[in-house]
Motif scaffolding. Structure first.
Motif, PDB file in Angstrom:
ATOM      1  N   GLY A 272     -56.026 -75.954   3.523  1.00  0.00           N
ATOM      2  CA  GLY A 272     -55.024 -76.463   2.847  1.00  0.00           C
ATOM      3  C   GLY A 272     -53.740 -76.661   3.660  1.00  0.00           C
ATOM      4  N   LEU A 273     -52.437 -76.780   3.287  1.00  0.00           N
ATOM      5  CA  LEU A 273     -51.328 -76.758   4.126  1.00  0.00           C
ATOM      6  C   LEU A 273     -50.349 -75.712   3.599  1.00  0.00           C
ATOM      7  CD1 LEU A 273     -50.766 -80.490   3.457  1.00  0.00           C
ATOM      8  CD2 LEU A 273     -52.075 -79.655   4.989  1.00  0.00           C
ATOM      9  N   ILE A 274     -49.593 -75.274   4.683  1.00  0.00           N
ATOM     10  CA  ILE A 274     -48.372 -74.534   4.468  1.00  0.00           C
ATOM     11  C   ILE A 274     -47.088 -75.179   4.349  1.00  0.00           C
ATOM     12  CG2 ILE A 274     -47.032 -72.452   5.722  1.00  0.00           C
ATOM     13  CD1 ILE A 274     -49.618 -71.615   4.852  1.00  0.00           C
TER      14      ILE A 274
ATOM     15  N   THR B  46     -56.117 -71.661   5.782  1.00  0.00           N
ATOM     16  CA  THR B  46     -57.605 -71.515   5.265  1.00  0.00           C
ATOM     17  C   THR B  46     -57.599 -70.346   4.617  1.00  0.00           C
ATOM     18  OG1 THR B  46     -58.299 -72.794   7.235  1.00  0.00           O
ATOM     19  CG2 THR B  46     -59.951 -71.827   5.673  1.00  0.00           C
ATOM     20  N   LEU B  47     -58.284 -70.772   3.191  1.00  0.00           N
ATOM     21  CA  LEU B  47     -58.410 -69.511   2.446  1.00  0.00           C
ATOM     22  C   LEU B  47     -59.596 -68.682   3.081  1.00  0.00           C
ATOM     23  CD1 LEU B  47     -58.199 -70.852  -1.198  1.00  0.00           C
ATOM     24  CD2 LEU B  47     -57.150 -68.641  -0.478  1.00  0.00           C
ATOM     25  N   VAL B  48     -59.453 -67.198   3.330  1.00  0.00           N
ATOM     26  CA  VAL B  48     -60.551 -66.631   3.768  1.00  0.00           C
ATOM     27  C   VAL B  48     -61.043 -65.521   2.979  1.00  0.00           C
ATOM     28  CG1 VAL B  48     -60.435 -67.301   6.086  1.00  0.00           C
ATOM     29  CG2 VAL B  48     -59.346 -65.236   5.374  1.00  0.00           C
ATOM     30  N   ALA B  49     -62.151 -64.965   3.155  1.00  0.00           N
ATOM     31  CA  ALA B  49     -62.545 -63.896   2.542  1.00  0.00           C
ATOM     32  C   ALA B  49     -63.730 -62.986   3.217  1.00  0.00           C
ATOM     33  CB  ALA B  49     -63.242 -63.971   1.076  1.00  0.00           C
TER      34      ALA B  49
ATOM     35  N   PHE C  73     -48.585 -71.903   0.072  1.00  0.00           N
ATOM     36  CA  PHE C  73     -49.842 -72.548   0.368  1.00  0.00           C
ATOM     37  C   PHE C  73     -50.350 -73.480  -0.583  1.00  0.00           C
ATOM     38  CE2 PHE C  73     -54.708 -72.002   0.010  1.00  0.00           C
ATOM     39  CZ  PHE C  73     -54.998 -72.725   1.288  1.00  0.00           C
ATOM     40  N   TRP C  74     -50.679 -74.671  -0.034  1.00  0.00           N
ATOM     41  CA  TRP C  74     -51.208 -75.818  -0.836  1.00  0.00           C
ATOM     42  C   TRP C  74     -52.696 -75.883  -0.853  1.00  0.00           C
ATOM     43  CZ3 TRP C  74     -47.171 -80.334   0.102  1.00  0.00           C
ATOM     44  CH2 TRP C  74     -46.078 -79.938  -0.164  1.00  0.00           C
ATOM     45  N   PRO C  75     -53.441 -75.392  -1.727  1.00  0.00           N
ATOM     46  CA  PRO C  75     -55.095 -75.373  -1.437  1.00  0.00           C
ATOM     47  C   PRO C  75     -55.618 -77.018  -1.569  1.00  0.00           C
ATOM     48  CG  PRO C  75     -54.596 -74.319  -3.596  1.00  0.00           C
ATOM     49  CD  PRO C  75     -52.970 -74.548  -2.762  1.00  0.00           C
ATOM     50  N   GLY C  76     -56.279 -77.190  -0.696  1.00  0.00           N
ATOM     51  CA  GLY C  76     -56.867 -78.603  -0.919  1.00  0.00           C
ATOM     52  C   GLY C  76     -55.790 -79.462  -0.403  1.00  0.00           C
TER      53      GLY C  76
END
Length: 296
Positions: free
Chosen positions: A51-53, A65-68, A98-101
């Motif tokens: 996504g974007l910041i 990026t979303l991470v786990a 954060f704008w996911p996707g």
């Protein structure tokens, strides 16, 4: 003591290090080596985590990026570059989301950030950031697992045909894209960063706006994040289609390792507690103290 030529090189690298997120898109400045393999991101890429910041008072839209970490189920931790949260003169930006996707309609406020450096213009190989979101992303956005990959392993995998790819976007708007048929490049003696293992040199095509994008390796059909895209060293000299040459035109990505990986695991382990204790705040630079422990 550094020689004057080395000082000149360091100044040149620092001047180029923020180009990706600080300048408007201009395709003549893209680092695209040979054929341009950039294409639109699709559902088949399994990269809903990208996504974007967006921060108040800034028109820049770096990639994140979303991470786990392995074994966790987080959807509230993102990684990107430190300069995503800083102005061009290294002042903190505020009210970041954060704008996911890349979807503003699903925007999530950023609560806590841990930065690898507060001076990415000079500490460009520490230009990473880990952030905790105020709440989890919707289930349709699935995080990627961060993976420590050493340069010699990346060299061997690239030589054996393992697939790598980079995600980002052109300019300060979408759509999100990927660059494939690329990846980390083996460093030669004359290359920039030759003896610095904190960053990969890579040849993935990109343009301004790809800062913070995940450099990924595909293992058993699954993408893992191994670095965040950080610098474009030749923005003023390279034209689309030029041959790759690490001496002067490498793209670089800061590897997930050491303090960077520690920051990810810390927020995964105690991020909610950190938020409760500190409130909605931005932490200082994540670094070891004299006793060897780490703090923000």
């Amino acid at each position: 003591m550094k020689l004057s030529g080395e000082k000149h090189l360091l100044m040149w690298i620092a001047a180029a290090s923020l180009v990706l997120a600080l300048t408007p898109v201009h395709f003549a400045r893209a680092n695209v080596f040979g054929k341009d393999y950039r294409r639109l991101l699709t559902d088949a890429d399994n990269l809903s985590a990208v996504g974007l910041i967006a921060c108040e008072g800034s028109t820049r839209r770096p990639t994140a990026t979303l991470v786990a970490p392995h074994g966790s189920h987080h959807r509230d931790i993102i990684i990107t570059v430190a300069h995503a949260f800083l102005t061009s003169d290294d002042k903190r930006l505020s009210h970041c989301q954060f704008w996911p996707g890349g979807h503003q309609t699903d925007a999530i406020p950023v609560a806590i950030t841990l930065l690898g450096t507060a001076r990415p213009d000079t500490d460009w190989n520490e230009d990473w950031a880990v952030a905790l979101l105020e709440h989890k992303a919707p289930l349709k956005y699935q995080p990627l697992e961060p993976l420590i990959m050493y340069p010699e392993d990346a060299d061997a995998r690239r030589a054996s045909g393992t697939k790598f790819m980079l995600a980002g976007h052109n300019g300060e708007i979408g759509p999100l894209m990927v660059s494939d048929h690329c990846g980390p490049r083996h460093k030669m003696n004359a290359d920039i960063n030759r003896f610095d293992s904190r960053a990969f040199n890579h040849d993935c095509g990109m343009a301004p706006g790809w800062s913070g994008g995940p450099l990924m390796v595909i293992l058993n059909g699954r993408p893992f994040v191994i670095a965040v895209n950080a610098t474009e060293l030749n923005a003023l000299v390279t034209q689309i289609g030029d041959a790759y040459n690490g001496v002067y035109n490498a793209n670089t990505a800061v590897r997930i390792d050491g303090p960077f990986f520690d920051a990810i695991t810390r927020l995964a382990r105690s991020g909610a507690l950190d938020m409760a204790l500190t409130g909605k705040t931005l932490c200082q630079v994540w670094r070891p103290d004299s006793a060897g422990s780490k703090h923000c």
